[in-house]
Design an enzyme around this catalytic site. Structure first.
Site, PDB file in Angstrom:
ATOM      1  N   GLY A 135      51.460  -4.875  58.622  1.00  0.00           N
ATOM      2  CA  GLY A 135      52.762  -4.528  58.053  1.00  0.00           C
ATOM      3  C   GLY A 135      53.463  -5.684  57.371  1.00  0.00           C
ATOM      4  O   GLY A 135      54.467  -5.482  56.690  1.00  0.00           O
TER       5      GLY A 135
ATOM      6  N   MET B  81      47.491  -0.950  59.841  1.00  0.00           N
ATOM      7  CA  MET B  81      46.265  -0.336  60.356  1.00  0.00           C
ATOM      8  C   MET B  81      46.052  -0.624  61.832  1.00  0.00           C
ATOM      9  O   MET B  81      45.390   0.142  62.532  1.00  0.00           O
ATOM     10  CB  MET B  81      45.043  -0.786  59.545  1.00  0.00           C
ATOM     11  CG  MET B  81      45.032  -0.256  58.118  1.00  0.00           C
ATOM     12  SD  MET B  81      44.984   1.557  58.008  1.00  0.00           S
ATOM     13  CE  MET B  81      46.721   2.014  57.990  1.00  0.00           C
TER      14      MET B  81
ATOM     15  N   TYR C  51      50.601  -0.101  52.766  1.00  0.00           N
ATOM     16  CA  TYR C  51      50.071  -0.508  54.070  1.00  0.00           C
ATOM     17  C   TYR C  51      49.123  -1.687  53.973  1.00  0.00           C
ATOM     18  O   TYR C  51      48.553  -1.960  52.920  1.00  0.00           O
ATOM     19  CB  TYR C  51      49.415   0.673  54.803  1.00  0.00           C
ATOM     20  CG  TYR C  51      48.090   1.167  54.289  1.00  0.00           C
ATOM     21  CD1 TYR C  51      46.891   0.688  54.817  1.00  0.00           C
ATOM     22  CD2 TYR C  51      48.011   2.160  53.315  1.00  0.00           C
ATOM     23  CE1 TYR C  51      45.660   1.171  54.392  1.00  0.00           C
ATOM     24  CE2 TYR C  51      46.786   2.651  52.880  1.00  0.00           C
ATOM     25  CZ  TYR C  51      45.615   2.152  53.415  1.00  0.00           C
ATOM     26  OH  TYR C  51      44.408   2.639  52.986  1.00  0.00           O
ATOM     27  N   CYS C  52      49.018  -2.400  55.099  1.00  0.00           N
ATOM     28  CA  CYS C  52      48.090  -3.523  55.232  1.00  0.00           C
ATOM     29  C   CYS C  52      47.595  -3.532  56.678  1.00  0.00           C
ATOM     30  O   CYS C  52      47.641  -2.507  57.351  1.00  0.00           O
ATOM     31  CB  CYS C  52      48.771  -4.843  54.849  1.00  0.00           C
ATOM     32  SG  CYS C  52      50.095  -5.334  55.971  1.00  0.00           S
ATOM     33  N   ARG C  53      47.174  -4.663  57.171  1.00  0.00           N
ATOM     34  CA  ARG C  53      46.650  -4.743  58.537  1.00  0.00           C
ATOM     35  C   ARG C  53      47.757  -4.578  59.573  1.00  0.00           C
ATOM     36  O   ARG C  53      47.627  -3.802  60.513  1.00  0.00           O
ATOM     37  CB  ARG C  53      45.920  -6.079  58.736  1.00  0.00           C
ATOM     38  CG  ARG C  53      45.325  -6.256  60.107  1.00  0.00           C
ATOM     39  CD  ARG C  53      44.583  -7.607  60.212  1.00  0.00           C
ATOM     40  NE  ARG C  53      44.254  -7.877  61.589  1.00  0.00           N
ATOM     41  CZ  ARG C  53      45.062  -8.498  62.444  1.00  0.00           C
ATOM     42  NH1 ARG C  53      46.244  -8.919  62.058  1.00  0.00           N
ATOM     43  NH2 ARG C  53      44.686  -8.711  63.690  1.00  0.00           N
TER      44      ARG C  53
END
Length: 98
Positions: free
Chosen positions: A67, A92, A63-65
Site C-alpha cells: 500500500g 497484496m 495497488y502494490c505489495r
C-alpha cells in the site's frame, strides 16, 4: 479515501466491476501473484499518464505489495488530474491474508 480488500471482494462478488485496477508493482511481483488490472510499475508511472488518460475520470484503484507505493502513485495521479483515485489498503499482503 482508501479502498478496502473487503469492499473490492464484495463488489466483485456482486458483479460490480465499475472501477479500474492499477498495479504499480514490479514485473517479478506481478508474475508471482496479481488480481488483474493495468500494470505500470511505479518507476514508469509518470511516462504512462497518456496510456492511462482514458481512465482519468474512472474510479482508479491502485495497488502494490503493501500500500505504500500505491499511495505514492495515487498522489502522482491526482496531481496529473486523475479525479477519482483510491489506494487499496494493505495491498497484496492484505489481499492474500484476507
Amino acid at each position: 479515501m482508501d479502498a478496502t480488500i473487503q469492499e473490492i471482494k464484495e463488489r466483485e462478488a456482486e458483479g460490480k466491476k465499475d472501477y479500474v485496477l492499477l498495479d504499480v508493482r514490479e514485473d517479478y511481483e506481478r508474475s508471482e501473484f496479481n488480481i488483474g488490472g493495468i500494470h505500470v510499475p511505479l518507476g514508469e508511472l509518470m511516462g504512462a499518464f497518456e496510456k492511462l488518460a482514458p481512465h482519468k475520470d474512472d474510479e482508479l484503484i491502485v495497488y502494490c505489495r503493501s500500500g505504500k507505493r500505491s499511495a505514492m502513485a495515487g498522489q502522482l495521479l491526482r496531481q496529473a488530474g486523475f479525479s477519482n483515485v483510491r489506494n487499496l489498503e494493505g495491498g497484496m499482503i492484505a489481499w492474500q491474508a484476507g
